[in-house]
Design an enzyme around this catalytic site. Structure first.
Site, PDB file in Angstrom:
ATOM      1  CD  GLU A 176      -2.909  -1.172   2.343  1.00 61.89           C
ATOM      2  OE1 GLU A 176      -2.925  -0.208   3.121  1.00 61.89           O
ATOM      3  OE2 GLU A 176      -3.705  -2.122   2.426  1.00 61.89           O
ATOM      4  CD  GLU A 384      -3.376  -5.597   4.010  1.00 58.85           C
ATOM      5  OE1 GLU A 384      -4.251  -4.803   4.395  1.00 58.85           O
ATOM      6  OE2 GLU A 384      -2.162  -5.378   4.087  1.00 58.85           O
TER       7      GLU A 384
END
Ligand code: IFM
Length: 482
Positions: A176, A384
């Site tokens: 991320e 995720e």
């Protein structure tokens, strides 16, 4: 929706994910020094309740039990991150053998239990020394706005690859990068807590460069069987209305959340509209001529982290800068959207998780199909997905979390739908294995399928863990509980 007949491909990889700073603790042991998250969490007012990662889930000492638990739950893969300051405390120079040994032993234990290790090299814990370095005389600090950090990352990637490459086949460079760049240097709700819009854009570029240089370092050190990718948290951005203004708001956020990464990674260019939207802030001259070629490395997979969609609109009048932005990324008077600060965020309709994030699995199907089209031939993993709820043990000690099961059921049905529509999705990692340190929310948000009692460090698998184990064992989506 009834899930009869929702079978996943036989070799689909079922796993769970964690990150070093969120679970390891032992922040001053084994030669580890501070990361930017140690400094940030120890700064009063930065993390809810003054929580820090000093002890976290004490995984550094309990990893054998944690691996045994994963095996009992039937996980086939475990995605974890390596703590950069545990391996290379100052972010440069030789590695600390004890740090590498910790991860080698963890990997060996996973393999002994037939659990495939998936390593993430950077999940936000930059060695503090690299943030404190001032290579080009910037008053506020070094870190990701500085080019040298990308080179430091490539060196670190090579070190970890040399140490674990004979045992680990799945590698992710960055987790991320949007959060590292825009929450770390834009809104300041993440470490290092800087609020400089241009630094956030520079950080995004140097994270992209770090990925590209990191992939090259990994390929040089790893056997050909290694699979290398990156985990992005793309935003499924939707306009509030079909007005031209709201569509423009959607375009702006799509550029800053998504295309600032996928442009250089997949196409070797920054999107022209992003450069135009931010031209009053920077001329992007920090992008050097060879950078884009270095960034656009072939990817063996693309990791997608998904939690909720975003609904945006143009501001209809004067914007109150102190009003909550509702973009789901914490409270700060500073925006994580350089050049598009006036875009308004709205809740998607429907139920909210304990993070205040809407439950809307359609965004996941949309993103999987979008990346199937944008990155043809590149396998996808959900690296995720999960939800925080206010889980509490029952008097008998058990933890029942039907909301999480419903969340997972809905999102896995959405993955299944994307596969049926042609997406090449190879695996799913539930966030998270354990309740853990949820960044600026400290320990107040529980994402685990395993409950952690932070007083005793006891682990209690929640009912979602049993449900997920059944799915991992059969490949068939079980019904959600009532
Ligand atoms: O806990 C985080 C994780 O570290 C990165 N992705 C989102 C999760 C939930 O906020």
């Amino acid at each position: 929706m009834p899930s009869a007949n929702l079978s996943f491909p036989p070799d689909f990889l079922w796993g769970a994910a964690t990150a070093a700073y969120q679970i390891e603790g032992a922040t001053q042991e084994g030669g580890r020094t501070s990361s930017i998250w140690d400094t940030f969490s120890h700064t009063p007012g930065k993390v809810l309740g003054g929580d820090t990662g000093d002890t976290a889930c004490d995984h550094y000492h309990r990893w054998r039990d944690d691996v045994r638990l994963m095996a009992e739950l039937g996980l086939r893969s475990y995605r974890f991150s390596v703590s950069w300051p545990r391996v290379q405390p100052t972010g440069r120079g030789p590695a600390v053998q004890r740090g590498l040994d910790f991860y080698r032993e963890l990997v060996d234990e996973l393999l002994a239990h037939d659990i495939t290790p998936a390593v993430t090299l950077y999940h936000w814990d930059l060695p503090q020394e690299l943030e404190s370095a001032f290579p080009s005389g910037h008053a506020a600090g070094g870190g990701w706005p500085e080019r040298d950090t990308a080179h430091r990352f490539a060196e670190y990637a090579g070190i970890v690859a040399e140490a674990l490459g004979d045992r680990v086949a799945r590698w992710t460079t960055l987790n991320e990068p949007w959060c590292s760049a825009f929450l770390g240097y834009g809104s300041g709700v993440h470490a290092p807590g800087r609020t400089e819009p241009v630094a956030a854009l520079r950080a995004a570029h140097h994270l992209n460069l770090a990925h590209g240089l990191g992939v090259q370092a990994l390929r040089a050190a790893l056997p050909a069987r290694a699979r290398i990718g990156i985990s992005l948290n793309p935003s499924a951005v939707r306009p509030l209305t079909a007005s031209a203004e709201d569509l423009d708001a959607q375009r702006r956020i799509d550029a800053l959340a998504n295309r600032v990464f996928t442009g250089p990674l997949l196409k070797g260019t920054y999107p022209q509209d992003l450069l135009t939207d931010t031209a009053h802030l920077t001329d992007w001259s920090f992008v050097r001529p060879d950078d884009l070629a270095a960034i656009k490395q072939p990817l063996d997979f693309l990791g997608i982290n998904y939690y909720a969609p975003a609904v945006v609109s143009a501001a209809s009048g004067e914007v109150d800068p102190s009003a909550p932005r509702r973009d789901g990324h914490g409270d700060s008077p500073h925006s994580p959207w350089p050049g598009s600060e006036s875009v308004l965020f709205h809740h998607a309709p429907g139920e909210l998780t304990a993070m205040g994030w809407p439950v809307d699995p359609t965004g996941l199907t949309d993103l999987l199909l979008q990346y199937t089209a944008e990155a043809p031939g590149v396998p996808l993993f959900i690296t995720e997905n999960g939800a925080a709820y206010d889980d509490k043990p029952n008097p008998d000690g058990s933890v029942h979390d039907p909301e999480r099961v419903r969340y997972l059921h809905g999102h896995l049905a959405a993955v299944h739908q994307a596969i049926r529509a042609g997406a090449d999705v190879r695996g799913y990692y539930l966030w998270s294995l354990l309740d853990n340190f949820e960044w600026s929310y400290g320990y107040s948000k529980r994402f685990g399928m395993v409950y952690v009692d932070y007083e005793t460090q006891a682990r209690v698998p929640k009912s979602s863990a049993r449900w997920y184990g059944k799915l991992a064992a059969t490949g068939e989506l079980p019904e959600a509980e009532d």
